[in-house]
Enzyme design. Structure first.
Site, PDB file in Angstrom:
ATOM      1  N   SER A  46      -1.394  -2.498   6.693  1.00 51.95           N
ATOM      2  CA  SER A  46      -0.812  -1.743   7.886  1.00 51.95           C
ATOM      3  C   SER A  46      -1.699  -2.025   9.115  1.00 51.95           C
ATOM      4  CB  SER A  46      -0.379  -0.534   7.560  1.00 51.95           C
ATOM      5  OG  SER A  46      -1.333   0.280   7.386  1.00 51.95           O
ATOM      6  N   ASP A  79       2.341  -5.069   7.753  1.00 55.75           N
ATOM      7  CA  ASP A  79       3.426  -3.613   7.695  1.00 55.75           C
ATOM      8  C   ASP A  79       3.140  -2.963   9.031  1.00 55.75           C
ATOM      9  OD1 ASP A  79       5.128  -2.180   6.353  1.00 55.75           O
ATOM     10  OD2 ASP A  79       3.497  -0.907   5.581  1.00 55.75           O
ATOM     11  N   HIS A  80       4.340  -2.467   9.309  1.00 54.85           N
ATOM     12  CA  HIS A  80       4.364  -1.454  10.394  1.00 54.85           C
ATOM     13  C   HIS A  80       3.445  -1.680  11.563  1.00 54.85           C
ATOM     14  CE1 HIS A  80       7.361   1.100   9.170  1.00 54.85           C
ATOM     15  NE2 HIS A  80       6.753   1.231   7.898  1.00 54.85           N
ATOM     16  N   GLU A 131      12.766  -3.166  11.901  1.00 55.34           N
ATOM     17  CA  GLU A 131      13.202  -1.896  11.514  1.00 55.34           C
ATOM     18  C   GLU A 131      14.034  -1.315  12.474  1.00 55.34           C
ATOM     19  OE1 GLU A 131      11.525   2.828  11.229  1.00 55.34           O
ATOM     20  OE2 GLU A 131      10.464   1.154   9.934  1.00 55.34           O
ATOM     21  N   HIS A 173       8.486   8.208   4.329  1.00 54.22           N
ATOM     22  CA  HIS A 173       7.198   7.720   4.194  1.00 54.22           C
ATOM     23  C   HIS A 173       6.392   8.934   3.822  1.00 54.22           C
ATOM     24  CE1 HIS A 173       8.419   4.513   7.363  1.00 54.22           C
ATOM     25  NE2 HIS A 173       7.623   3.887   6.309  1.00 54.22           N
ATOM     26  N   GLY A 202       8.903   3.865   2.181  1.00 50.00           N
ATOM     27  CA  GLY A 202       9.040   5.271   1.591  1.00 50.00           C
ATOM     28  C   GLY A 202       9.427   5.193   0.339  1.00 50.00           C
ATOM     29  N   ASN A 223       8.805  -1.204  -0.697  1.00 50.49           N
ATOM     30  CA  ASN A 223       7.619  -1.023  -0.201  1.00 50.49           C
ATOM     31  C   ASN A 223       7.038   0.291  -0.999  1.00 50.49           C
ATOM     32  OD1 ASN A 223       8.166  -2.872   1.500  1.00 50.49           O
ATOM     33  ND2 ASN A 223       7.572  -1.730   3.532  1.00 50.49           N
TER      34      ASN A 223
END
Length: 272
Positions: A46, A79-80, A131, A173, A202, A223
């Site tokens: 991330s 990620d993110h 997202e 999350h 999450g 995830n």
């Protein structure tokens, strides 16, 4: 079997688990668990993990090397990431997929910025996740109770050209209890409407039974982060509490790594 494209794994598997890497022991544990289960897996790094290491390259390059040496297929995913420059850096480093997260922005800006990133990454052969319908537990727009609208999801995928979509269906999350209540009817509706793989964020808060049901209803990428972090931390705490004289990190990080590997194996076999 080695480092492979994330899109390739997703095309070949009913569902793929993606575990977050915070430090080298995480990556080693996830690969070990995947090898024991003889299942492919995605290792995720991330934006927060990159910041923790002072940059994306150190942890990503180490993770990529572990993937290349693996006895099973392993993909490496960013990620993110909210920073476009970080996404492009991940592509150049060799990540096989990226998630650009502009979900807190107004819809039109999310679409515009995501489309640019999708074109740039896909030109390098990299699978792109985005997202829409913010996932709970991240603050601001990421509030529990948010749900993704199927029609909006279809429009978003068409406008951006992304390869995978993270959707809000009841998980949050950073949950430390596995008590999330998923909307399975919505998952099925989204899976029927959206032409790309659906991603469940999450998932640490989702029970074993509901993980299986989520896959059965159409979730493709699952995830997991907080759940394995809890296992890692609890094993370290047990060892340090049991021996106040313990100072060699290998003597507590190693067993923690082994505990995570066993759970990764179990979860991969659960959703096989």
């Amino acid at each position: 079997m080695t480092l492979v494209a994330s899109g390739g794994i997703l095309a070949e598997q009913r569902a793929v688990l993606a575990f977050n890497v915070i430090q080298l022991e995480h990556a080693e544990a996830i690969v070990s668990g995947a090898e024991a289960a003889n299942r492919p897996v995605i290792l995720q790094i991330s934006e927060n993990a990159a910041r923790y290491h002072g940059g994306l390259a150190p942890i990503t390059l180490a993770t990529l090397e572990l993937a290349r040496r693996s006895a099973v297929d392993v993909a490496v995913h960013l990620d993110h990431a909210e920073d476009e420059a970080l996404v492009l850096e991940a592509v150049e480093l060799g990540a096989t997929s990226v998630m650009f997260d502009a979900a807190t922005l107004p819809y039109d800006e999310n679409v515009a910025r995501t489309a640019v990133i999708a074109r740039a990454a896909q030109a390098k052969g990299v699978w792109v996740e985005a997202e829409l319908g913010a996932i709970g537990g991240k603050g601001g727009a990421h509030t529990p109770g948010v749900r993704t609208d199927p029609a909006e999801a279809v429009a978003f995928v068409e406008a951006t050209g992304v390869d995978g979509l993270a959707v809000a269906v009841g998980s949050s999350h950073a949950m430390t209890s596995r008590s999330a209540s998923l909307d399975f009817a919505l998952i099925a509706e989204l899976a029927a409407a959206v032409p790309v793989p659906l991603v469940l964020h999450g998932s640490s808060g989702v029970s074993d039974a509901d993980l299986v049901r989520a896959v059965e209803h159409g979730m493709r990428k699952i995830n997991i982060s907080t759940h394995i972090n809890g296992i890692f931390t609890r094993r370290i705490r047990e060892l340090l509490d049991a021996d106040a004289a313990l100072v060699d990190p290998r003597k507590y990080l190693g067993p923690a790594r082994d505990a995570v590997a066993l759970e990764v194996q179990r979860l991969l076999e659960l959703v096989a």
